[in-house]
Write a protein that holds these residues in place. Structure first.
Motif, PDB file in Angstrom:
ATOM      1  N   ASP A   1      -7.940   5.234  -7.864  1.00  0.00           N
ATOM      2  CA  ASP A   1      -7.534   6.160  -6.802  1.00  0.00           C
ATOM      3  C   ASP A   1      -6.959   7.587  -7.002  1.00  0.00           C
ATOM      4  OD1 ASP A   1      -8.636   4.236  -5.092  1.00  0.00           O
ATOM      5  OD2 ASP A   1      -6.824   3.307  -4.374  1.00  0.00           O
ATOM      6  N   VAL A   2      -6.078   7.280  -8.298  1.00  0.00           N
ATOM      7  CA  VAL A   2      -5.548   8.655  -8.567  1.00  0.00           C
ATOM      8  C   VAL A   2      -6.770   9.668  -9.069  1.00  0.00           C
ATOM      9  CG1 VAL A   2      -4.067   9.773 -10.299  1.00  0.00           C
ATOM     10  CG2 VAL A   2      -3.363   7.775  -8.956  1.00  0.00           C
ATOM     11  N   LEU A   3      -7.677   8.946 -10.147  1.00  0.00           N
ATOM     12  CA  LEU A   3      -8.692   9.802 -10.535  1.00  0.00           C
ATOM     13  C   LEU A   3      -9.778  10.447  -9.615  1.00  0.00           C
ATOM     14  CD1 LEU A   3      -9.577   7.525 -13.856  1.00  0.00           C
ATOM     15  CD2 LEU A   3      -8.123   9.603 -13.766  1.00  0.00           C
ATOM     16  N   LEU A   4      -9.702   9.567  -8.467  1.00  0.00           N
ATOM     17  CA  LEU A   4     -10.704  10.124  -7.287  1.00  0.00           C
ATOM     18  C   LEU A   4      -9.964  11.196  -6.471  1.00  0.00           C
ATOM     19  CD1 LEU A   4     -12.872   6.688  -6.712  1.00  0.00           C
ATOM     20  CD2 LEU A   4     -13.448   8.847  -7.947  1.00  0.00           C
ATOM     21  N   ASN A   5      -8.766  11.195  -6.690  1.00  0.00           N
ATOM     22  CA  ASN A   5      -7.806  12.093  -5.877  1.00  0.00           C
ATOM     23  C   ASN A   5      -7.936  11.448  -4.238  1.00  0.00           C
ATOM     24  OD1 ASN A   5      -6.271  14.349  -5.558  1.00  0.00           O
ATOM     25  ND2 ASN A   5      -7.935  15.458  -4.308  1.00  0.00           N
ATOM     26  N   GLU A   6      -7.599  10.228  -4.205  1.00  0.00           N
ATOM     27  CA  GLU A   6      -7.474   9.521  -3.057  1.00  0.00           C
ATOM     28  C   GLU A   6      -6.062   8.961  -2.870  1.00  0.00           C
ATOM     29  OE1 GLU A   6      -9.679   9.096  -0.790  1.00  0.00           O
ATOM     30  OE2 GLU A   6     -11.202   9.851  -1.423  1.00  0.00           O
ATOM     31  N   MET A   7      -5.424   8.774  -1.924  1.00  0.00           N
ATOM     32  CA  MET A   7      -4.195   7.991  -1.692  1.00  0.00           C
ATOM     33  C   MET A   7      -4.363   6.522  -2.079  1.00  0.00           C
ATOM     34  SD  MET A   7      -1.090   7.600  -0.777  1.00  0.00           S
ATOM     35  CE  MET A   7      -0.588   9.305   0.276  1.00  0.00           C
ATOM     36  N   PRO A   8      -3.624   6.187  -3.263  1.00  0.00           N
ATOM     37  CA  PRO A   8      -3.742   4.697  -3.676  1.00  0.00           C
ATOM     38  C   PRO A   8      -3.804   3.832  -2.677  1.00  0.00           C
ATOM     39  CG  PRO A   8      -2.449   6.040  -5.136  1.00  0.00           C
ATOM     40  CD  PRO A   8      -2.478   6.656  -3.828  1.00  0.00           C
ATOM     41  N   LEU A   9      -4.610   2.723  -2.550  1.00  0.00           N
ATOM     42  CA  LEU A   9      -4.820   1.637  -1.411  1.00  0.00           C
ATOM     43  C   LEU A   9      -3.494   0.924  -1.626  1.00  0.00           C
ATOM     44  CD1 LEU A   9      -6.737   0.478   0.481  1.00  0.00           C
ATOM     45  CD2 LEU A   9      -7.463  -1.008  -1.120  1.00  0.00           C
ATOM     46  N   LEU A  10      -2.852   1.061  -2.678  1.00  0.00           N
ATOM     47  CA  LEU A  10      -1.538   0.011  -2.616  1.00  0.00           C
ATOM     48  C   LEU A  10      -0.412   0.498  -1.889  1.00  0.00           C
ATOM     49  CD1 LEU A  10      -0.024  -2.110  -4.494  1.00  0.00           C
ATOM     50  CD2 LEU A  10       0.732  -0.289  -5.999  1.00  0.00           C
ATOM     51  N   PHE A  11      -0.533   1.951  -1.448  1.00  0.00           N
ATOM     52  CA  PHE A  11       0.664   2.781  -0.813  1.00  0.00           C
ATOM     53  C   PHE A  11       0.043   2.751   0.557  1.00  0.00           C
ATOM     54  CE2 PHE A  11       1.305   4.521  -5.302  1.00  0.00           C
ATOM     55  CZ  PHE A  11       2.132   3.385  -5.541  1.00  0.00           C
ATOM     56  N   ARG A  12      -1.043   2.279   0.869  1.00  0.00           N
ATOM     57  CA  ARG A  12      -1.375   2.426   2.506  1.00  0.00           C
ATOM     58  C   ARG A  12      -1.038   1.520   3.187  1.00  0.00           C
ATOM     59  NH1 ARG A  12      -7.828   4.104   1.425  1.00  0.00           N
ATOM     60  NH2 ARG A  12      -7.314   4.847  -0.507  1.00  0.00           N
TER      61      ARG A  12
END
Length: 211
Positions: A140-151
């Motif tokens: 998610d970090v490499l894809l510039n997304e909010m990590p699913l872990l923190f949602r």
């Protein structure tokens, strides 16, 4: 003979989890219009990120540096996604399913390897969560997304609950194969049920700076 069979079964779960997580990562990369090499890299880090973190914490060489199967399986996942993408992703929730399967399988592998290292049960559970979830965080970090872990989704918590089931089953003397299956199914079913019935952790409300 039993030890060899058990080790072989754990390796099988690890490789199936690698394929599932790699497909998940490659599919996310496709959504971002990555080229084939970029998609392979995203699939690879999704598949090996958690296990690499676990092995570094255990002070052992990461498995993918000792066995090229993980690189090969990721390549197979890329090829399968390219050739059979319509069949693989005809069902709208296929991406979620692949991610859930990888999460469950990697969790039990992480717990098992930590047990072999002689770590306390609570550390084994945390190692299972790390193995299952950190690869997705890196993706998610490499894809510039909010990590699913923190949602708000039930994600790492599913790994922890699966790890608890693993340790309880292990303490009651169930076979390793059955223990791993029960724990992996626990993680997968918790993820599926949580998404199906919109079960979420409560939000942490913002703090009013004026107080």
């Amino acid at each position: 003979m039993i030890e060899i069979s058990t080790q072989g079964f754990t390796t099988f779960l690890d490789l199936i989890g690698t394929f599932a997580f790699a497909v998940s990562g490659i599919r996310w990369a496709a959504n971002k219009q990555f080229d084939w090499f970029g998609a392979y890299v995203i699939g690879l880090v999704t598949a090996i990120g958690g296990g690499t973190t676990r092995d570094l914490l255990l002070n052992v060489p990461p498995l993918w540096m000792q066995n090229a199967s993980y690189l090969t399986v990721t390549g197979i996942a890329l090829l399968a996604t390219i050739v059979f993408r319509n069949q693989l992703f005809r069902w709208g929730r296929a991406l979620f399913l692949f991610d859930s399967i990888g999460l469950g399988l990697f969790t039990v592998v992480g717990v098992g390897k930590s047990l072999e290292a002689g770590l306390p049960f609570w550390v084994c559970i945390m190692m299972g969560a790390i193995t299952g979830s950190v690869g997705g965080v890196i993706r998610d970090v490499l894809l510039n997304e909010m990590p699913l872990l923190f949602r708000k989704d039930i994600y790492a918590l599913a790994c922890i609950l699966g790890g608890i089931v693993y340790m309880i089953s292990y303490q009651y003397g169930l076979s390793i194969s059955l223990t791993e299956l029960l724990a992996a199914l626990t993680v997968i079913m918790i993820r599926v049920i949580a998404v199906r019935y919109h079960i979420q952790l409560p939000f942490l409300n913002p703090i009013d700076a004026s107080l």
